[in-house]
Design a protein around this motif. Sequence first.
Motif, mmCIF file in Angstrom:
data_model
loop_
_atom_site.group_PDB
_atom_site.id
_atom_site.type_symbol
_atom_site.label_atom_id
_atom_site.label_comp_id
_atom_site.label_asym_id
_atom_site.label_seq_id
_atom_site.Cartn_x
_atom_site.Cartn_y
_atom_site.Cartn_z
ATOM 1 N N ASP A 46 0.813 -1.216 0.000
ATOM 2 C CA ASP A 46 0.000 0.000 0.000
ATOM 3 C C ASP A 46 0.852 1.274 0.000
ATOM 4 O O ASP A 46 0.444 2.304 -0.532
ATOM 5 C CB ASP A 46 -0.942 0.011 1.208
ATOM 6 C CG ASP A 46 -2.053 -1.026 1.084
ATOM 7 O OD1 ASP A 46 -2.310 -1.470 -0.052
ATOM 8 O OD2 ASP A 46 -2.649 -1.378 2.116
ATOM 9 N N ASN A 47 2.047 1.204 0.600
ATOM 10 C CA ASN A 47 2.895 2.399 0.704
ATOM 11 C C ASN A 47 3.859 2.544 -0.468
ATOM 12 O O ASN A 47 4.729 3.421 -0.458
ATOM 13 C CB ASN A 47 3.670 2.385 2.021
ATOM 14 C CG ASN A 47 4.653 1.224 2.112
ATOM 15 O OD1 ASN A 47 4.740 0.392 1.208
ATOM 16 N ND2 ASN A 47 5.397 1.148 3.208
ATOM 17 N N GLY A 48 3.717 1.683 -1.494
ATOM 18 C CA GLY A 48 4.572 1.784 -2.668
ATOM 19 C C GLY A 48 5.829 0.945 -2.613
ATOM 20 O O GLY A 48 6.555 0.846 -3.603
ATOM 21 N N SER A 49 6.098 0.339 -1.458
ATOM 22 C CA SER A 49 7.226 -0.590 -1.367
ATOM 23 C C SER A 49 6.817 -1.936 -1.960
ATOM 24 O O SER A 49 5.665 -2.139 -2.363
ATOM 25 C CB SER A 49 7.664 -0.756 0.090
ATOM 26 O OG SER A 49 6.640 -1.405 0.842
ATOM 27 N N TYR A 50 7.763 -2.861 -2.024
ATOM 28 C CA TYR A 50 7.494 -4.181 -2.609
ATOM 29 C C TYR A 50 7.884 -5.290 -1.635
ATOM 30 O O TYR A 50 8.892 -5.181 -0.919
ATOM 31 C CB TYR A 50 8.299 -4.385 -3.905
ATOM 32 C CG TYR A 50 7.877 -3.511 -5.050
ATOM 33 C CD1 TYR A 50 6.923 -3.935 -5.981
ATOM 34 C CD2 TYR A 50 8.440 -2.251 -5.235
ATOM 35 C CE1 TYR A 50 6.538 -3.136 -7.047
ATOM 36 C CE2 TYR A 50 8.069 -1.443 -6.298
ATOM 37 C CZ TYR A 50 7.120 -1.888 -7.202
ATOM 38 O OH TYR A 50 6.753 -1.096 -8.259
ATOM 39 N N THR A 51 7.097 -6.348 -1.650
ATOM 40 C CA THR A 51 7.445 -7.581 -0.967
ATOM 41 C C THR A 51 7.988 -8.553 -2.007
ATOM 42 O O THR A 51 7.369 -8.748 -3.051
ATOM 43 C CB THR A 51 6.211 -8.198 -0.283
ATOM 44 O OG1 THR A 51 5.760 -7.307 0.746
ATOM 45 C CG2 THR A 51 6.532 -9.554 0.328
ATOM 46 N N TYR A 52 9.149 -9.144 -1.730
ATOM 47 C CA TYR A 52 9.758 -10.050 -2.704
ATOM 48 C C TYR A 52 10.239 -11.329 -2.007
ATOM 49 O O TYR A 52 10.462 -11.331 -0.791
ATOM 50 C CB TYR A 52 10.898 -9.364 -3.456
ATOM 51 C CG TYR A 52 12.116 -9.050 -2.618
ATOM 52 C CD1 TYR A 52 13.206 -9.915 -2.573
ATOM 53 C CD2 TYR A 52 12.192 -7.877 -1.867
ATOM 54 C CE1 TYR A 52 14.328 -9.618 -1.805
ATOM 55 C CE2 TYR A 52 13.310 -7.573 -1.114
ATOM 56 C CZ TYR A 52 14.378 -8.456 -1.089
ATOM 57 O OH TYR A 52 15.486 -8.167 -0.316
ATOM 58 N N PRO A 53 10.400 -12.421 -2.759
ATOM 59 C CA PRO A 53 10.774 -13.697 -2.155
ATOM 60 C C PRO A 53 12.276 -13.840 -1.952
ATOM 61 O O PRO A 53 13.074 -13.407 -2.778
ATOM 62 C CB PRO A 53 10.274 -14.713 -3.192
ATOM 63 C CG PRO A 53 10.405 -13.995 -4.500
ATOM 64 C CD PRO A 53 10.096 -12.556 -4.200
ATOM 65 N N ASP A 54 12.637 -14.461 -0.843
ATOM 66 C CA ASP A 54 14.020 -14.872 -0.591
ATOM 67 C C ASP A 54 13.968 -16.364 -0.282
ATOM 68 O O ASP A 54 13.418 -16.777 0.741
ATOM 69 C CB ASP A 54 14.592 -14.088 0.588
ATOM 70 C CG ASP A 54 16.057 -14.441 0.859
ATOM 71 O OD1 ASP A 54 16.566 -15.393 0.230
ATOM 72 O OD2 ASP A 54 16.678 -13.771 1.698
ATOM 73 N N SER A 55 14.518 -17.173 -1.177
ATOM 74 C CA SER A 55 14.417 -18.627 -1.017
ATOM 75 C C SER A 55 15.511 -19.196 -0.119
ATOM 76 O O SER A 55 15.524 -20.398 0.167
ATOM 77 C CB SER A 55 14.473 -19.311 -2.392
ATOM 78 O OG SER A 55 15.741 -19.136 -2.995
#
Length: 292
Positions: free
Chosen positions: A134-143
């Motif tokens: 919502d704040n423009g940041s991103y969630t990304y995967p770390d395997s």
Amino acid sequence: MSVSDYFSTFCTNLRMSSDTVSTIQYRYHQITKRINLDYWNSSSETMHSLYVGSYGRGTEIWTSDIDIIVQLPYATYKKFDAYTSNGQSALLQEVKGILQKTYSTSYIKGDGQVIGINFSDGINFEIVPAFINDNGSYTYPDSNNGGSWRITDPKKEIDAMNSRNKDTNKNLKRLCRMARAWKGKCSVPMSGILIDTLAYKFINNWEYKDKSYLYYDYMSRDFFKYLKDIDKDQSYWLAPGSLRYVWKTGNFQTKAKTAYDNALTAISYENNNCSYSSKQKWREIYGTKFPE
């Protein structure tokens, strides 16, 4: 030629050619289109993607690592977040498989946090699948280590760099690119984001920050002095805009001291009308892109 001419030519030499930029843009559009076809039922070549890293910040001089984020639907996050073990790795493998529809003959690796596509001409991409917050940041995967989700905010970093670059007569980004040439020539242990972070901090208080190429010998000298005087015990800094931790990978102060000494010598030569000797000293610092 004057000092201004030398550094103007040097900065021009550090920029990627128009053909290289066109190749990068074409591949960026093809990668984006592939993601949009499979995840968004769209053939757009620009939506749901973003240049990030040094190229996104406008400070890159090399083509070996073009970073992009591709935004995926939130439903995809929920699907892989529900996995009992390492849904992050499964997500990376899914995106890798989708990209192989377009780049089946290229070398594609899905590893850690990115999908890499290595092209034969050395213009390589690292693709991060991510979900916008919502704040423009991103969630990304770390395997790694069983899998986890991480947060990144590249837009804030890009905006901060753009704003300060505008306020400093474009000197910030030119300094960042010059520092990368020094890193390459002298094998300096600094990441791109660390260079950008320290240049961003330095130039804000530099007395000639709004001047142009005529002051670039002083800018070089003063930036190397700034770097050499940083406490060797300091291990991290906060990135512009995002304020994320930027960790050092080694002590760069000794090489900065050598560069500072060479800059002093180069300026002394120039002041004594020994321009050839001056340029050779700058080439010791910056390499062969600096004019002879």
